[in-house]
Design an enzyme around this catalytic site. Structure first.
Site, PDB file in Angstrom:
ATOM      1  N   ARG A 104       0.825  -1.210   0.000  1.00  0.00           N
ATOM      2  CA  ARG A 104       0.000   0.000   0.000  1.00  0.00           C
ATOM      3  C   ARG A 104       0.858   1.258   0.000  1.00  0.00           C
ATOM      4  O   ARG A 104       0.536   2.250  -0.668  1.00  0.00           O
ATOM      5  CB  ARG A 104      -0.934  -0.004   1.218  1.00  0.00           C
ATOM      6  CG  ARG A 104      -1.888   1.176   1.261  1.00  0.00           C
ATOM      7  CD  ARG A 104      -2.871   1.042   2.415  1.00  0.00           C
ATOM      8  NE  ARG A 104      -2.188   0.946   3.706  1.00  0.00           N
ATOM      9  CZ  ARG A 104      -2.824   0.770   4.869  1.00  0.00           C
ATOM     10  NH1 ARG A 104      -4.141   0.640   4.884  1.00  0.00           N
ATOM     11  NH2 ARG A 104      -2.150   0.700   6.001  1.00  0.00           N
ATOM     12  N   TYR A 134       0.782 -20.348   9.952  1.00  0.00           N
ATOM     13  CA  TYR A 134       1.766 -20.069   8.909  1.00  0.00           C
ATOM     14  C   TYR A 134       1.200 -20.387   7.527  1.00  0.00           C
ATOM     15  O   TYR A 134       1.332 -19.603   6.587  1.00  0.00           O
ATOM     16  CB  TYR A 134       3.011 -20.907   9.189  1.00  0.00           C
ATOM     17  CG  TYR A 134       4.147 -20.733   8.211  1.00  0.00           C
ATOM     18  CD1 TYR A 134       4.950 -19.609   8.238  1.00  0.00           C
ATOM     19  CD2 TYR A 134       4.444 -21.731   7.279  1.00  0.00           C
ATOM     20  CE1 TYR A 134       6.023 -19.470   7.357  1.00  0.00           C
ATOM     21  CE2 TYR A 134       5.509 -21.609   6.406  1.00  0.00           C
ATOM     22  CZ  TYR A 134       6.291 -20.475   6.441  1.00  0.00           C
ATOM     23  OH  TYR A 134       7.337 -20.338   5.573  1.00  0.00           O
ATOM     24  N   LYS A 138       0.578 -17.663   4.500  1.00  0.00           N
ATOM     25  CA  LYS A 138       1.241 -17.774   3.205  1.00  0.00           C
ATOM     26  C   LYS A 138       0.226 -17.922   2.071  1.00  0.00           C
ATOM     27  O   LYS A 138       0.428 -17.378   0.967  1.00  0.00           O
ATOM     28  CB  LYS A 138       2.212 -18.958   3.208  1.00  0.00           C
ATOM     29  CG  LYS A 138       3.421 -18.766   4.110  1.00  0.00           C
ATOM     30  CD  LYS A 138       4.314 -17.620   3.651  1.00  0.00           C
ATOM     31  CE  LYS A 138       5.629 -17.583   4.414  1.00  0.00           C
ATOM     32  NZ  LYS A 138       6.524 -16.497   3.987  1.00  0.00           N
TER      33      LYS A 138
END
Length: 232
Positions: A104, A134, A138
């Site tokens: 951003r 995790y 991902k």
């Protein structure tokens, strides 16, 4: 000379990525949550880039933002029933929150030819026990990269990811599931990141850097009898 921002730069993979870009003559700035020293980086910053303030400071330190590498992550280990709220938030913030905040902040400054490369994991698409937070982080990271590739492609900004398998010293027996017969090295992940940063007609892809793990059938490949019968 490109301006390269590596987030999560203090890890072995982050350091190897910094070295790969520095070897090409790029100006590399590294960001991490802890202080570190590495000659590949022209500057190293200690910032929490999961926050808007930290991400803006990291991007603002760059003279030009040509390449952004997202290598920050956290991996709490344990089944979902013992994963705490704090561990869940930490994993998501370190990986996905950091990627969102950095992108951003960086995208308004990235010009035609810019590239974002995220370090994902085979755990985004191959289930393994004990890493629910995790894996979710991902998988979300890869979804975000595809979205940005679609939205910013018309501006000439390419967005890709690499998905490493196990990197570094293996635990006992870990190499058995890899067709190459070994686990990977940080510099091999760095080479793939460096390639994607310069691959001018590649965007929206996830490149496995996993020694063939993602093409191997665990049900067959891990059986000693089948390995002995069919493999050379």
């Amino acid at each position: 000379m490109r301006g390269v921002l590596v987030v999560g730069a203090s890890s072995p993979i982050g350091r190897a990525i910094g070295a790969a870009f520095a070897a090409s003559g790029d100006r590399v700035v590294g960001v991490a949550l802890e202080s570190f020293v590495d000659s590949s980086f022209v500057d190293t910053l200690v910032l929490d880039c999961s926050t808007a303030v930290g991400a803006a400071a990291a991007v603002g330190s760059m003279e030009s933002v040509d390449v952004v590498v997202l290598a920050a992550a956290a991996m709490p280990v344990g089944p979902v029933t013992s994963t705490t709220d704090e561990q869940w938030r930490t994993a998501l913030d370190a990986t996905l929150g950091t990627a969102f905040a950095i992108c951003r902040a960086a995208l308004p400054r990235m010009r035609d030819g810019g590239a974002i490369v995220a370090v994902s994991s085979v755990n985004a698409f191959l289930a393994a026990p004990g890493v629910p937070a995790y894996a979710a982080a991902k998988a979300g990271l890869e979804g975000l990269m595809r979205q940005l590739a679609l939205e910013y492609g018309p501006r000439g900004v390419r967005v890709n990811a690499v998905a490493p398998g196990m990197i570094g010293d293996p635990v006992e027996g870990a190499a058995a599931g890899y067709p190459l017969g070994r686990t990977g090295r940080p510099e091999e992940v760095a080479a793939a990141v460096h390639f994607l940063a310069g691959a001018g007609f590649v965007t929206g892809t996830v490149l496995p850097v996993d020694g063939g793990l993602s093409i191997a059938s665990p049900a067959a490949f891990l059986r000693d009898d089948l390995r002995a019968r069919w493999l050379p």
